[in-house]
Design a protein around this motif. Structure first.
Motif, PDB file in Angstrom:
ATOM      1  N   VAL A   2       1.143  -0.961  -0.041  1.00  0.00           N
ATOM      2  CA  VAL A   2      -0.187   0.179  -0.243  1.00  0.00           C
ATOM      3  C   VAL A   2       0.543   1.086  -0.610  1.00  0.00           C
ATOM      4  CG1 VAL A   2      -1.631   1.405   1.021  1.00  0.00           C
ATOM      5  CG2 VAL A   2      -2.343  -1.197   0.842  1.00  0.00           C
ATOM      6  N   MET A   3       1.793   1.324   0.888  1.00  0.00           N
ATOM      7  CA  MET A   3       2.803   2.075   1.082  1.00  0.00           C
ATOM      8  C   MET A   3       3.409   2.704  -0.612  1.00  0.00           C
ATOM      9  SD  MET A   3       4.437   2.416   4.550  1.00  0.00           S
ATOM     10  CE  MET A   3       5.179   0.568   4.537  1.00  0.00           C
ATOM     11  N   ALA A   4       3.757   1.379  -0.724  1.00  0.00           N
ATOM     12  CA  ALA A   4       4.587   1.496  -2.728  1.00  0.00           C
ATOM     13  C   ALA A   4       2.946   1.710  -3.539  1.00  0.00           C
ATOM     14  CB  ALA A   4       4.868   0.449  -2.559  1.00  0.00           C
ATOM     15  N   ASP A   5       2.329   2.044  -3.442  1.00  0.00           N
ATOM     16  CA  ASP A   5       1.497   2.105  -4.498  1.00  0.00           C
ATOM     17  C   ASP A   5       0.244   2.181  -4.155  1.00  0.00           C
ATOM     18  OD1 ASP A   5      -0.386   2.415  -6.446  1.00  0.00           O
ATOM     19  OD2 ASP A   5      -0.045   0.813  -7.995  1.00  0.00           O
ATOM     20  N   ALA A   6      -0.714   3.559  -3.715  1.00  0.00           N
ATOM     21  CA  ALA A   6      -2.074   3.510  -2.921  1.00  0.00           C
ATOM     22  C   ALA A   6      -2.254   3.068  -3.287  1.00  0.00           C
ATOM     23  CB  ALA A   6      -1.884   5.018  -2.512  1.00  0.00           C
ATOM     24  N   SER A   7      -3.187   3.700  -4.883  1.00  0.00           N
ATOM     25  CA  SER A   7      -3.757   3.041  -5.526  1.00  0.00           C
ATOM     26  C   SER A   7      -4.774   1.637  -5.641  1.00  0.00           C
ATOM     27  CB  SER A   7      -3.505   3.071  -7.144  1.00  0.00           C
ATOM     28  OG  SER A   7      -2.444   2.049  -7.806  1.00  0.00           O
ATOM     29  N   GLN A   8      -3.785   0.793  -5.119  1.00  0.00           N
ATOM     30  CA  GLN A   8      -4.523  -0.887  -4.351  1.00  0.00           C
ATOM     31  C   GLN A   8      -4.615  -1.010  -3.491  1.00  0.00           C
ATOM     32  OE1 GLN A   8      -4.113  -2.596  -6.720  1.00  0.00           O
ATOM     33  NE2 GLN A   8      -3.105  -1.334  -8.664  1.00  0.00           N
ATOM     34  N   ILE A   9      -5.342   0.044  -2.137  1.00  0.00           N
ATOM     35  CA  ILE A   9      -5.820   0.074  -1.169  1.00  0.00           C
ATOM     36  C   ILE A   9      -7.000  -0.930  -0.925  1.00  0.00           C
ATOM     37  CG2 ILE A   9      -6.421   2.153  -1.247  1.00  0.00           C
ATOM     38  CD1 ILE A   9      -5.958   2.887   1.968  1.00  0.00           C
ATOM     39  N   SER A  10      -7.712  -0.593  -2.014  1.00  0.00           N
ATOM     40  CA  SER A  10      -8.936  -0.529  -1.863  1.00  0.00           C
ATOM     41  C   SER A  10      -8.580  -2.318  -1.713  1.00  0.00           C
ATOM     42  CB  SER A  10     -10.008  -0.562  -3.366  1.00  0.00           C
ATOM     43  OG  SER A  10     -11.197  -1.311  -2.713  1.00  0.00           O
ATOM     44  N   GLN A  11      -7.975  -2.978  -2.706  1.00  0.00           N
ATOM     45  CA  GLN A  11      -6.984  -4.424  -2.959  1.00  0.00           C
ATOM     46  C   GLN A  11      -6.713  -5.232  -2.207  1.00  0.00           C
ATOM     47  OE1 GLN A  11      -6.387  -5.972  -7.600  1.00  0.00           O
ATOM     48  NE2 GLN A  11      -5.894  -7.856  -5.980  1.00  0.00           N
ATOM     49  N   VAL A  12      -6.440  -4.213  -0.843  1.00  0.00           N
ATOM     50  CA  VAL A  12      -5.501  -4.473  -0.188  1.00  0.00           C
ATOM     51  C   VAL A  12      -6.233  -4.795   1.160  1.00  0.00           C
ATOM     52  CG1 VAL A  12      -3.276  -4.171   1.330  1.00  0.00           C
ATOM     53  CG2 VAL A  12      -3.417  -3.305  -0.999  1.00  0.00           C
ATOM     54  N   ILE A  13      -6.957  -3.936   1.120  1.00  0.00           N
ATOM     55  CA  ILE A  13      -8.049  -4.160   2.642  1.00  0.00           C
ATOM     56  C   ILE A  13      -8.696  -5.358   2.142  1.00  0.00           C
ATOM     57  CG2 ILE A  13      -9.954  -2.822   3.078  1.00  0.00           C
ATOM     58  CD1 ILE A  13      -9.014  -0.142   2.428  1.00  0.00           C
ATOM     59  N   ASN A  14      -9.850  -5.528   1.043  1.00  0.00           N
ATOM     60  CA  ASN A  14      -9.741  -6.759   0.966  1.00  0.00           C
ATOM     61  C   ASN A  14      -9.264  -8.281   0.906  1.00  0.00           C
ATOM     62  OD1 ASN A  14     -12.466  -5.512  -0.369  1.00  0.00           O
ATOM     63  ND2 ASN A  14     -11.981  -5.568  -2.198  1.00  0.00           N
ATOM     64  N   LEU A  15      -7.964  -8.133   0.864  1.00  0.00           N
ATOM     65  CA  LEU A  15      -7.293  -9.393   0.880  1.00  0.00           C
ATOM     66  C   LEU A  15      -7.101  -8.838   2.361  1.00  0.00           C
ATOM     67  CD1 LEU A  15      -5.254  -8.805  -1.834  1.00  0.00           C
ATOM     68  CD2 LEU A  15      -6.789 -10.594  -1.516  1.00  0.00           C
ATOM     69  N   MET A  16      -6.854  -8.680   2.758  1.00  0.00           N
ATOM     70  CA  MET A  16      -6.267  -8.585   4.337  1.00  0.00           C
ATOM     71  C   MET A  16      -7.776  -8.703   5.461  1.00  0.00           C
ATOM     72  SD  MET A  16      -4.805  -4.654   5.802  1.00  0.00           S
ATOM     73  CE  MET A  16      -3.414  -4.181   5.224  1.00  0.00           C
ATOM     74  N   TRP A  17      -9.093  -9.088   4.841  1.00  0.00           N
ATOM     75  CA  TRP A  17     -10.524  -9.671   5.284  1.00  0.00           C
ATOM     76  C   TRP A  17     -10.032 -10.750   5.407  1.00  0.00           C
ATOM     77  CZ3 TRP A  17     -13.494  -7.986   9.199  1.00  0.00           C
ATOM     78  CH2 TRP A  17     -13.451  -6.713   8.698  1.00  0.00           C
ATOM     79  N   VAL A  18      -9.200 -11.078   4.144  1.00  0.00           N
ATOM     80  CA  VAL A  18      -9.310 -12.785   3.529  1.00  0.00           C
ATOM     81  C   VAL A  18      -8.419 -13.407   4.357  1.00  0.00           C
ATOM     82  CG1 VAL A  18      -8.735 -14.185   2.332  1.00  0.00           C
ATOM     83  CG2 VAL A  18      -9.399 -12.729   0.574  1.00  0.00           C
ATOM     84  N   LEU A  19      -6.932 -12.535   4.602  1.00  0.00           N
ATOM     85  CA  LEU A  19      -6.272 -12.889   5.732  1.00  0.00           C
ATOM     86  C   LEU A  19      -7.464 -13.207   7.099  1.00  0.00           C
ATOM     87  CD1 LEU A  19      -3.445 -10.577   4.691  1.00  0.00           C
ATOM     88  CD2 LEU A  19      -3.584 -13.348   4.718  1.00  0.00           C
TER      89      LEU A  19
END
Length: 246
Positions: A174-191
């Motif tokens: 996320v810190m490297a590419d803030a445009s991916q924050i929505s997908q990363v949040i979804n993946l955190m829920w998966v984790l």
């Protein structure tokens, strides 16, 4: 487990078969939910959600079996522990199914945006560990292997460590590419769902040790659990010696 009453044996075996069937169904649900996520397969994700009702129906069916078994047979000692463990274990399996549904929902959300497999390595790695843990927990329950159940409990620490590592890795993305924050949040829920599945697998393993040793090892340190496993092994050896002397 073998008993003097053949009809009791049959009743207990029927409940065990349903329990293991429910466990395998939930395990398959987790695998298919992860496949839907990794392949951006919205149809498969929808099927995972729809199949959750089958797990819920098995939970109700097993509860009915257990209630009738207790009412008719009034089990005691190890038999009662086994019946109680099945009753508690179905709750964990039902919740594993719920976590699979959560993963399927996240798979649908991600697939709506794009099919890019950004950050998936960490998620897939944790998924592999958790699925092995669940498979081993169910196998240890099927064969009442306290030592194998103990290994499942120990592996939960590794899953927790990998979960934290994966969260940190995703934050780095996320810190490297803030445009991916929505997908990363979804993946955190998966984790998070995967980590909870690991917790439920550990609970099932604890039930195996409870059946075998008579010791409730929930919230216990590993030294206490190890002693309970040793006691279970001694009890099994004593039973085998008594049978051989007959």
């Amino acid at each position: 487990m073998s008993h003097t009453s053949k009809s009791f044996d049959q009743d207990l075996s029927a409940s065990t078969d349903l329990f293991l069937e429910m466990g395998m169904l939930a395990s398959n649900q987790v695998a298919q939910a992860m496949q839907a996520l990794l392949e951006s397969d919205m149809l498969l994700a929808r099927q995972v959600v729809e199949k959750d009702s089958a797990i819920n129906q098995l939970e109700v069916q097993i509860d009915e079996h257990i209630l009738l078994l207790v009412a008719k047979r009034q089990p005691a000692a190890r038999d009662l522990r086994y019946v109680m463990a099945v009753s508690k274990g179905v709750v964990d399996i039902e919740r594993i199914g719920d976590e699979a549904v959560k993963i399927a929902h996240m798979a649908q959300q991600i697939a709506k945006v794009n099919s890019h497999t950004y950050c998936y390595h960490e998620v897939q790695h944790l998924s592999n560990q958790v699925r092995v843990m669940l498979s081993n927990a169910l196998r240890s329950f099927e064969y009442l292997q306290a030592d194998s159940a103990f290994e499942v409990m120990r592996s939960d620490n590794e899953v927790d460590f990998e979960y934290q590592s994966a969260i940190r890795a995703l934050m780095t993305y996320v810190m490297a590419d803030a445009s991916q924050i929505s997908q990363v949040i979804n993946l955190m829920w998966v984790l998070r769902a995967l980590e909870r599945i690991g917790d439920h697998a550990r609970n099932i393993a604890e039930l195996v040790i409870y059946i075998s040793s008579g010791t409730d090892v929930r919230h216990s340190d590993f030294a206490t659990v190890q002693q309970a496993v040793a006691d279970a092994g001694k009890a099994d050896n004593d039973k085998d010696s008594a049978a051989n002397n007959c």
